[in-house]
Design a protein around this motif. Structure first.
Motif, mmCIF file in Angstrom:
data_model
loop_
_atom_site.group_PDB
_atom_site.id
_atom_site.type_symbol
_atom_site.label_atom_id
_atom_site.label_comp_id
_atom_site.label_asym_id
_atom_site.label_seq_id
_atom_site.Cartn_x
_atom_site.Cartn_y
_atom_site.Cartn_z
ATOM 1 N N LYS A 19 9.448 -8.271 4.524
ATOM 2 C CA LYS A 19 8.274 -7.466 4.210
ATOM 3 C C LYS A 19 8.238 -6.184 5.036
ATOM 4 N N SER A 72 5.218 -2.932 5.391
ATOM 5 C CA SER A 72 3.920 -2.405 4.943
ATOM 6 C C SER A 72 3.637 -1.072 5.616
ATOM 7 N N THR A 82 -2.716 1.120 1.122
ATOM 8 C CA THR A 82 -1.538 0.512 1.733
ATOM 9 C C THR A 82 -0.435 0.331 0.697
ATOM 10 N N THR A 102 3.077 -2.032 0.200
ATOM 11 C CA THR A 102 3.781 -3.195 0.729
ATOM 12 C C THR A 102 4.993 -3.503 -0.132
ATOM 13 N N ASP A 134 7.424 -6.570 -0.654
ATOM 14 C CA ASP A 134 7.690 -7.987 -0.410
ATOM 15 C C ASP A 134 9.071 -8.302 -0.960
#
Length: 170
Positions: free
Chosen positions: A67, A69, A90, A92, A94
């Protein structure tokens, strides 16, 4: 797309470690002109595209091979009424692996259809993440904005709109 943000996902045959290394290198898939560190928590970097878009981003989370972010600290668009639409949102990445394939799921939490930039921004992320980042992982070569000039139709439109606004105010 999620209920509170834009999402795009792709799968490659490379490992999570290869995908993670590519995500940490946005100069290889988003824009070569990114300034600042992008590979450690707390680091900040800036992105700028002509007079159309500039943003300052902080890396908020890194879980190796899983991950990454980012938090948008400041943002400016010159093609929207609210030029700070991304501020506080934000992003992110993954990264998961199953059956010999790696999936990267990108979510820009807070980038919603109600935003004036949604069409241009979601189109941009679709290209820079689902195509350019994917290609960087799969082939070793992404398609970042390398010369600061518009690459996508939505970027061209934003630049042209900027020129029209400047001419109207002259």
């Amino acid at each position: 797309m999620t209920g509170t943000g834009f999402t795009t996902t792709f799968t490659v045959d490379q490992t999570r470690a290869e995908a993670f290394a590519a995500v940490l290198d946005p100069r290889g898939w988003w824009a070569e002109g990114i300034d600042g560190r992008t590979d450690e928590v707390g680091a900040e970097f800036t992105y700028a595209f002509e007079d159309v878009h500039r943003t300052r981003i902080r890396v908020t989370d890194i879980e190796p091979d899983r991950k990454v972010s980012w938090l948008v600290l400041e943002n400016h668009f010159n093609f929207t009424q609210d030029d700070t639409e991304w501020t506080g949102t934000t992003m992110t990445f993954d990264i998961t692996e199953a059956d010999g394939a790696t999936t990267v799921r990108f979510t820009h939490e807070g980038l919603v259809p109600a935003y004036e930039c949604f069409e241009a921004c979601s189109t941009g992320w679709t290209f820079y993440v689902a195509t350019s980042l994917r290609n960087l992982i799969a082939t070793g070569t992404g398609q970042p904005n390398a010369d600061g000039r518009p690459r996508l139709d939505t970027e061209v439109a934003a630049v042209e709109a900027t020129g029209r606004r400047a001419a109207a105010h002259a």
